[in-house]
Design a protein around this motif. Structure first.
Motif, PDB file in Angstrom:
ATOM      1  N   LEU A  14      12.565  24.501   5.775  1.00  0.00           N
ATOM      2  CA  LEU A  14      12.951  23.309   6.536  1.00  0.00           C
ATOM      3  C   LEU A  14      11.721  22.557   7.053  1.00  0.00           C
ATOM      4  CD1 LEU A  14      16.002  24.704   8.538  1.00  0.00           C
ATOM      5  CD2 LEU A  14      16.032  23.188   6.545  1.00  0.00           C
ATOM      6  N   ILE A  15      10.748  23.299   7.542  1.00  0.00           N
ATOM      7  CA  ILE A  15       9.519  22.658   8.012  1.00  0.00           C
ATOM      8  C   ILE A  15       8.773  22.023   6.837  1.00  0.00           C
ATOM      9  CG2 ILE A  15       7.240  23.078   9.041  1.00  0.00           C
ATOM     10  CD1 ILE A  15       8.656  25.299  10.737  1.00  0.00           C
ATOM     11  N   MET A  19       7.886  18.140   6.228  1.00  0.00           N
ATOM     12  CA  MET A  19       6.493  17.715   6.053  1.00  0.00           C
ATOM     13  C   MET A  19       6.315  16.927   4.753  1.00  0.00           C
ATOM     14  SD  MET A  19       4.581  18.547   8.652  1.00  0.00           S
ATOM     15  CE  MET A  19       5.983  17.965   9.583  1.00  0.00           C
ATOM     16  N   LEU A  20       7.148  17.236   3.732  1.00  0.00           N
ATOM     17  CA  LEU A  20       7.103  16.431   2.505  1.00  0.00           C
ATOM     18  C   LEU A  20       7.397  14.970   2.820  1.00  0.00           C
ATOM     19  CD1 LEU A  20       8.886  18.578  -0.234  1.00  0.00           C
ATOM     20  CD2 LEU A  20       6.560  17.667  -0.332  1.00  0.00           C
ATOM     21  N   LYS A  21       8.410  14.754   3.628  1.00  0.00           N
ATOM     22  CA  LYS A  21       8.765  13.389   4.021  1.00  0.00           C
ATOM     23  C   LYS A  21       7.623  12.762   4.819  1.00  0.00           C
ATOM     24  CE  LYS A  21      11.755  10.026   5.228  1.00  0.00           C
ATOM     25  NZ  LYS A  21      12.310   9.067   4.319  1.00  0.00           N
ATOM     26  N   ALA A  22       7.064  13.525   5.755  1.00  0.00           N
ATOM     27  CA  ALA A  22       5.998  13.010   6.612  1.00  0.00           C
ATOM     28  C   ALA A  22       4.696  12.772   5.845  1.00  0.00           C
ATOM     29  CB  ALA A  22       5.748  13.977   7.773  1.00  0.00           C
ATOM     30  N   PHE A  26       2.079  12.748  -0.255  1.00  0.00           N
ATOM     31  CA  PHE A  26       0.804  13.470  -0.130  1.00  0.00           C
ATOM     32  C   PHE A  26      -0.364  12.536   0.180  1.00  0.00           C
ATOM     33  CE2 PHE A  26       3.207  16.432  -2.972  1.00  0.00           C
ATOM     34  CZ  PHE A  26       3.357  17.445  -2.041  1.00  0.00           C
ATOM     35  N   SER A  27      -0.102  11.422   0.827  1.00  0.00           N
ATOM     36  CA  SER A  27      -1.171  10.488   1.185  1.00  0.00           C
ATOM     37  C   SER A  27      -1.687  10.715   2.602  1.00  0.00           C
ATOM     38  CB  SER A  27      -0.686   9.043   1.026  1.00  0.00           C
ATOM     39  OG  SER A  27       0.349   8.774   1.952  1.00  0.00           O
ATOM     40  N   LYS A  28      -1.023  11.588   3.367  1.00  0.00           N
ATOM     41  CA  LYS A  28      -1.473  11.893   4.732  1.00  0.00           C
ATOM     42  C   LYS A  28      -1.899  13.356   4.781  1.00  0.00           C
ATOM     43  CE  LYS A  28       1.474   8.398   6.769  1.00  0.00           C
ATOM     44  NZ  LYS A  28       2.637   8.139   7.632  1.00  0.00           N
ATOM     45  N   LEU A  29      -3.118  13.596   5.252  1.00  0.00           N
ATOM     46  CA  LEU A  29      -3.738  14.911   5.162  1.00  0.00           C
ATOM     47  C   LEU A  29      -2.982  16.005   5.916  1.00  0.00           C
ATOM     48  CD1 LEU A  29      -6.057  16.742   4.243  1.00  0.00           C
ATOM     49  CD2 LEU A  29      -7.310  16.015   6.294  1.00  0.00           C
ATOM     50  N   PHE A  30      -2.733  15.808   7.214  1.00  0.00           N
ATOM     51  CA  PHE A  30      -2.157  16.889   8.006  1.00  0.00           C
ATOM     52  C   PHE A  30      -0.726  17.254   7.601  1.00  0.00           C
ATOM     53  CE2 PHE A  30      -5.680  15.555  10.805  1.00  0.00           C
ATOM     54  CZ  PHE A  30      -6.385  16.762  10.788  1.00  0.00           C
ATOM     55  N   PRO A  31       0.139  16.285   7.319  1.00  0.00           N
ATOM     56  CA  PRO A  31       1.446  16.679   6.793  1.00  0.00           C
ATOM     57  C   PRO A  31       1.360  17.378   5.430  1.00  0.00           C
ATOM     58  CG  PRO A  31       1.582  14.479   7.707  1.00  0.00           C
ATOM     59  CD  PRO A  31       0.125  14.862   7.683  1.00  0.00           C
ATOM     60  N   LEU A  76      18.918  13.618  12.169  1.00  0.00           N
ATOM     61  CA  LEU A  76      18.454  13.662  13.558  1.00  0.00           C
ATOM     62  C   LEU A  76      17.019  13.172  13.741  1.00  0.00           C
ATOM     63  CD1 LEU A  76      19.969  17.137  14.530  1.00  0.00           C
ATOM     64  CD2 LEU A  76      20.847  14.865  15.144  1.00  0.00           C
ATOM     65  N   ILE A  77      16.135  13.547  12.828  1.00  0.00           N
ATOM     66  CA  ILE A  77      14.714  13.208  13.006  1.00  0.00           C
ATOM     67  C   ILE A  77      14.337  11.939  12.260  1.00  0.00           C
ATOM     68  CG2 ILE A  77      12.349  13.985  12.557  1.00  0.00           C
ATOM     69  CD1 ILE A  77      13.323  16.816  13.193  1.00  0.00           C
ATOM     70  N   TRP A  78      14.765  11.842  11.001  1.00  0.00           N
ATOM     71  CA  TRP A  78      14.349  10.714  10.170  1.00  0.00           C
ATOM     72  C   TRP A  78      15.325   9.544  10.226  1.00  0.00           C
ATOM     73  CZ3 TRP A  78       9.493  11.089   9.227  1.00  0.00           C
ATOM     74  CH2 TRP A  78       8.913  12.347   9.058  1.00  0.00           C
ATOM     75  N   LYS A  79      16.418   9.703  10.978  1.00  0.00           N
ATOM     76  CA  LYS A  79      17.414   8.633  11.194  1.00  0.00           C
ATOM     77  C   LYS A  79      18.002   8.103   9.892  1.00  0.00           C
ATOM     78  CE  LYS A  79      16.455   8.876  15.564  1.00  0.00           C
ATOM     79  NZ  LYS A  79      17.029   9.993  16.251  1.00  0.00           N
TER      80      LYS A  79
END
Length: 107
Positions: A14-15, A19-22, A26-31, A76-79
């Motif tokens: 689930l996490i 994080m795939l969505k966030a 794969f353009s954002k390092l920390f996610p 809930l999170i991504w609306k």
């Protein structure tokens, strides 16, 4: 203990999926790092659970609860919205996981 490992695997999935969505492709390092860590955690604990839980049952539970949890997180999170067909499909998944647990291998 195997079902605790399976629960950890589901949480990791689930996490990792969130994080795939966030990660925005794969353009954002920390996610992106979160995806790699979460799915490594997930598959490690899934492999531990498979020492005593039959593969078909573990995978049905893991994927079924993962789908349900991911749908809840997306709302809930991504609306994101959900439609009636999606709800019916999720109910079918729940029914399938329940049938496997009640009547599957070992019963």
């Amino acid at each position: 203990m195997s079902y605790i490992y399976l629960a950890f695997a589901i949480i990791g999935e689930l996490i990792g999926t969130s994080m795939l969505k966030a990660s925005d492709g794969f353009s954002k390092l920390f996610p992106t790092i979160g995806v790699l860590v979460s799915f490594t955690f997930c598959f490690f604990f899934l492999s531990l659970s498979l020492k005593t839980i039959p593969l078909n049952m573990a995978y049905a539970i893991w994927s079924g609860l993962g789908i349900i949890g991911t749908a809840a997180i997306s709302i809930l999170i991504w609306k994101e919205s959900i439609n009636t067909a999606s709800i019916v499909g999720i109910i079918f998944i729940l029914v399938g996981v329940t049938i496997l647990n009640l009547f599957g291998p070992g019963h």
